[in-house]
Scaffold this motif. Structure first.
Motif, PDB file in Angstrom:
ATOM      1  N   UNK A 396      43.143 -39.415 -62.212  1.00 14.44           N
ATOM      2  CA  UNK A 396      42.616 -38.659 -63.341  1.00 14.44           C
ATOM      3  C   UNK A 396      43.146 -39.205 -64.667  1.00 14.44           C
ATOM      4  N   UNK A 397      42.431 -38.906 -65.736  1.00 12.77           N
ATOM      5  CA  UNK A 397      42.899 -39.248 -67.081  1.00 12.77           C
ATOM      6  C   UNK A 397      42.463 -38.162 -68.058  1.00 12.77           C
ATOM      7  N   UNK A 398      43.330 -37.906 -69.027  1.00 16.40           N
ATOM      8  CA  UNK A 398      43.014 -37.026 -70.152  1.00 16.40           C
ATOM      9  C   UNK A 398      42.816 -37.915 -71.377  1.00 16.40           C
ATOM     10  N   UNK A 399      41.624 -37.850 -71.963  1.00 10.68           N
ATOM     11  CA  UNK A 399      41.299 -38.617 -73.170  1.00 10.68           C
ATOM     12  C   UNK A 399      41.720 -37.769 -74.367  1.00 10.68           C
ATOM     13  N   UNK A 400      42.742 -38.208 -75.091  1.00  7.01           N
ATOM     14  CA  UNK A 400      43.348 -37.411 -76.153  1.00  7.01           C
ATOM     15  C   UNK A 400      42.746 -37.778 -77.507  1.00  7.01           C
ATOM     16  N   UNK A 407      35.608 -37.198 -81.560  1.00  4.91           N
ATOM     17  CA  UNK A 407      36.206 -37.964 -80.455  1.00  4.91           C
ATOM     18  C   UNK A 407      37.149 -39.055 -80.957  1.00  4.91           C
ATOM     19  N   UNK A 408      37.672 -38.890 -82.158  1.00  5.37           N
ATOM     20  CA  UNK A 408      38.602 -39.873 -82.712  1.00  5.37           C
ATOM     21  C   UNK A 408      39.883 -39.894 -81.877  1.00  5.37           C
ATOM     22  N   UNK A 409      40.267 -41.050 -81.342  1.00  9.35           N
ATOM     23  CA  UNK A 409      41.471 -41.105 -80.511  1.00  9.35           C
ATOM     24  C   UNK A 409      42.726 -40.769 -81.313  1.00  9.35           C
ATOM     25  N   UNK A 410      43.700 -40.161 -80.656  1.00 12.31           N
ATOM     26  CA  UNK A 410      44.987 -39.914 -81.297  1.00 12.31           C
ATOM     27  C   UNK A 410      45.711 -41.238 -81.492  1.00 12.31           C
ATOM     28  N   UNK A 411      46.664 -41.252 -82.410  1.00 13.08           N
ATOM     29  CA  UNK A 411      47.469 -42.448 -82.660  1.00 13.08           C
ATOM     30  C   UNK A 411      48.426 -42.681 -81.491  1.00 13.08           C
ATOM     31  N   UNK A 412      48.823 -43.927 -81.257  1.00 11.57           N
ATOM     32  CA  UNK A 412      49.757 -44.218 -80.167  1.00 11.57           C
ATOM     33  C   UNK A 412      51.040 -43.405 -80.221  1.00 11.57           C
ATOM     34  N   UNK A 413      51.525 -43.116 -81.429  1.00 17.24           N
ATOM     35  CA  UNK A 413      52.768 -42.346 -81.559  1.00 17.24           C
ATOM     36  C   UNK A 413      52.644 -40.963 -80.946  1.00 17.24           C
ATOM     37  N   UNK A 414      51.460 -40.393 -80.982  1.00 14.25           N
ATOM     38  CA  UNK A 414      51.238 -39.072 -80.391  1.00 14.25           C
ATOM     39  C   UNK A 414      51.398 -39.141 -78.875  1.00 14.25           C
ATOM     40  N   UNK A 416      53.099 -41.410 -77.195  1.00 14.48           N
ATOM     41  CA  UNK A 416      54.505 -41.677 -76.896  1.00 14.48           C
ATOM     42  C   UNK A 416      55.305 -40.378 -76.933  1.00 14.48           C
ATOM     43  N   UNK A 417      55.023 -39.554 -77.921  1.00  7.40           N
ATOM     44  CA  UNK A 417      55.751 -38.279 -78.014  1.00  7.40           C
ATOM     45  C   UNK A 417      55.418 -37.380 -76.818  1.00  7.40           C
ATOM     46  N   UNK A 418      54.161 -37.356 -76.440  1.00  2.36           N
ATOM     47  CA  UNK A 418      53.772 -36.550 -75.286  1.00  2.36           C
ATOM     48  C   UNK A 418      54.478 -37.041 -74.025  1.00  2.36           C
ATOM     49  N   UNK A 419      54.550 -38.352 -73.859  1.00  3.24           N
ATOM     50  CA  UNK A 419      55.264 -38.927 -72.723  1.00  3.24           C
ATOM     51  C   UNK A 419      56.723 -38.491 -72.731  1.00  3.24           C
ATOM     52  N   UNK A 435      45.428 -42.253 -73.885  1.00  5.97           N
ATOM     53  CA  UNK A 435      45.144 -41.535 -72.645  1.00  5.97           C
ATOM     54  C   UNK A 435      46.416 -41.198 -71.870  1.00  5.97           C
ATOM     55  N   UNK A 436      46.391 -40.040 -71.262  1.00  4.17           N
ATOM     56  CA  UNK A 436      47.416 -39.623 -70.313  1.00  4.17           C
ATOM     57  C   UNK A 436      46.792 -39.683 -68.926  1.00  4.17           C
ATOM     58  N   UNK A 437      47.303 -40.590 -68.096  1.00  9.43           N
ATOM     59  CA  UNK A 437      46.773 -40.753 -66.748  1.00  9.43           C
ATOM     60  C   UNK A 437      47.565 -39.863 -65.790  1.00  9.43           C
ATOM     61  N   UNK A 438      46.855 -39.134 -64.968  1.00  8.66           N
ATOM     62  CA  UNK A 438      47.467 -38.198 -64.023  1.00  8.66           C
ATOM     63  C   UNK A 438      47.224 -38.757 -62.629  1.00  8.66           C
TER      64      UNK A 438
END
Length: 467
Positions: A396-400, A407-414, A416-419, A435-438
């Motif tokens: 699975x993946x969550x498109x952030x 549908x503008x993608x979040x910045x990479x820093x976002x 990284x913080x979520x990770x 993306x956050x892959x599950x």
């Protein structure tokens, strides 16, 4: 703090973590990284769906490392098989026959040919899959599939998608569509196209069916413009693009690509390195009726990762009879010192047996359908940060996104913080771009899924509140 060596610290849990970290930072060059900014997590051991450091802090592993520990960590059947093989025949040149390799090949082909009832058909008919060439991983599987396709057809060009990853070796990285190929353009004869991606359509589509029709028209035009029949050796596809975002293709896509390949006499290579062996709840994603209801067959199938859970490096190419007969009398100009390495083969045999004995594929399909998928969809409804939830099985993946409408993608820093927020709460995650892959192991339990979903929820709430 001065440099730590094995003789300067007593082996306490804290010092072992420090020693592990210091040795890594002093001596190890990491892949896909700017070295100075790295802060690797120290890992001392693992079991099932968890890893831990030397101090005993445990992490639920929903990355499956690099989406390869499909059978979980330290599965007793697999580790015992490796130990047993090591005591009997730890290595042998690939020119020799050995029981572990022959058995591994037989089991892989049984899985690949499960849609064919007759053993005689499996052995003799054009279009079925009679042989396996073993490699050390997914990248060199794709390298050899490309070589086989070119030699079989006499054509040169390889078509692959922009949203794809096929490995980091010479041809595999150029076949890859993402940004990493740009600084590695050393291989010849590669052309890219856009595959279907309904959420971020390149074709202004308004439905999956329209996306498929337009993507197939686009591929047809690329084939025609690149010379058509006699010029193109193969279309190389990740059956489900994984690193590119777990983009489950619409149901008609694979059948449409097969039809184009047949029309223009082009081979179809399915890269199942990430999607195979349980990720979708089936042996291979190309066999899954959600993706491929017509059950059309590839000419070559590349695999690695989940075939033995990553315990010992292994991969391979499954050849159709059309390809394999090319080399009945013709010399095949390819090989690897560790092709069919006995320890890797023993791990494959034990892993595939465990998949069957423990109904692991069925469990992965069920957990995705009943718990993981619905849980992620609820997160998507709750958090504005999630633009789309997509996947199947334990893939699975969550498109952030910044805004669900644009549908503008979040910045990479976002991301990284979520990770990091997940890591603080004891959850290892796999992130790529926005993306956050599950992707937990196929053996993940319902309780572990519920724990992970709660952590995702907390982390998304913390990060989303600041946007």
């Amino acid at each position: 703090m001065g440099s730590i060596t094995p003789t300067t610290l007593e082996p306490t849990t804290d010092s072992l973590d420090a020693l592990t970290y210091e040795l890594d930072r002093a001596h190890v060059f990491h892949s896909w990284s700017a070295q100075a900014a790295l802060h690797p997590l120290t890992v001392a051991g693992a079991s099932g769906c968890e890893v831990w450091d030397h101090s005993g802090k445990r992490y639920l592993d929903f990355s499956s490392q690099l989406i390869n520990t499909n059978i979980g960590h330290t599965h007793p059947k697999v580790t015992a098989a490796i130990q047993k093989q090591a005591a009997v025949l730890p290595t042998i040149a690939p020119a020799h026959a050995n029981l572990a390799r022959g058995t591994a090949a037989k089991l892989i082909l049984q899985a690949a040919n499960r849609l064919h009832a007759s053993e005689n058909e499996q052995r003799g008919s054009d279009g079925v899959l009679p042989l396996v060439f073993f490699t050390n991983g997914g990248a060199d599987a794709n390298e050899n599939a490309i070589r086989m396709a070119r030699l079989t057809t006499g054509s040169d060009t390889i078509l692959s998608a922009y949203r794809s990853y096929h490995g980091a070796t010479g041809s595999a990285i150029v076949a890859t569509g993402d940004f990493r190929r740009v600084e590695n353009q050393y291989a010849r004869g590669h052309v890219h196209f856009f595959g279907p991606y309904p959420y971020r359509s390149e074709f202004w589509s308004t439905s999956p069916e329209e996306e498929t029709t337009r993507a197939l028209h686009h591929l047809r035009r690329v084939i025609e413009c690149e010379g058509g029949a006699g010029a193109i050796a193969a279309v190389l596809l990740e059956t489900i693009p994984g690193t590119a975002g777990v983009i489950v293709p619409p149901a008609g896509w694979l059948a449409g690509v097969r039809e184009l390949c047949d029309e223009f006499d082009i081979l179809l290579i399915c890269d199942e390195v990430m999607a195979g062996f349980g990720r979708t709840g089936d042996w291979f994603a190309w066999q899954n009726p959600t993706i491929n209801p017509q059950a059309v067959r590839p000419d070559l199938i590349c695999f690695a990762k989940g075939v033995n859970g990553g315990y010992v490096p292994a991969g391979g190419v499954i050849l159709s009879r059309r390809v394999s007969k090319t080399f009945d009398e013709r010399f095949y100009p390819g090989g690897l010192t560790y092709s069919g390495h006995p320890l890797a083969m023993a791990a494959i045999v034990a892993t595939l047996e465990a998949y069957k004995e423990e109904s692991i594929l069925e469990h992965a399909a069920e957990i995705g359908k009943d718990i993981l998928g619905p849980g992620l969809q609820k997160l998507g409804e709750k958090h504005a940060l999630i633009g789309e939830v997509r996947g199947m099985g334990v893939f699975w993946a969550l498109d952030l996104v910044v805004n669900q409408s644009t549908k503008t993608p979040v910045a990479p820093a976002v991301v990284v913080r979520l990770k990091n927020e997940c890591l603080k709460r004891g959850l290892l995650v796999f992130v790529v771009e926005n993306r956050l892959h599950v992707t937990p192991p196929c053996i993940v339990t319902r309780d572990e899924v519920e724990r992970a979903l709660a952590i995702y929820d907390e982390a998304l709430s913390v990060v989303g509140a600041d946007l």
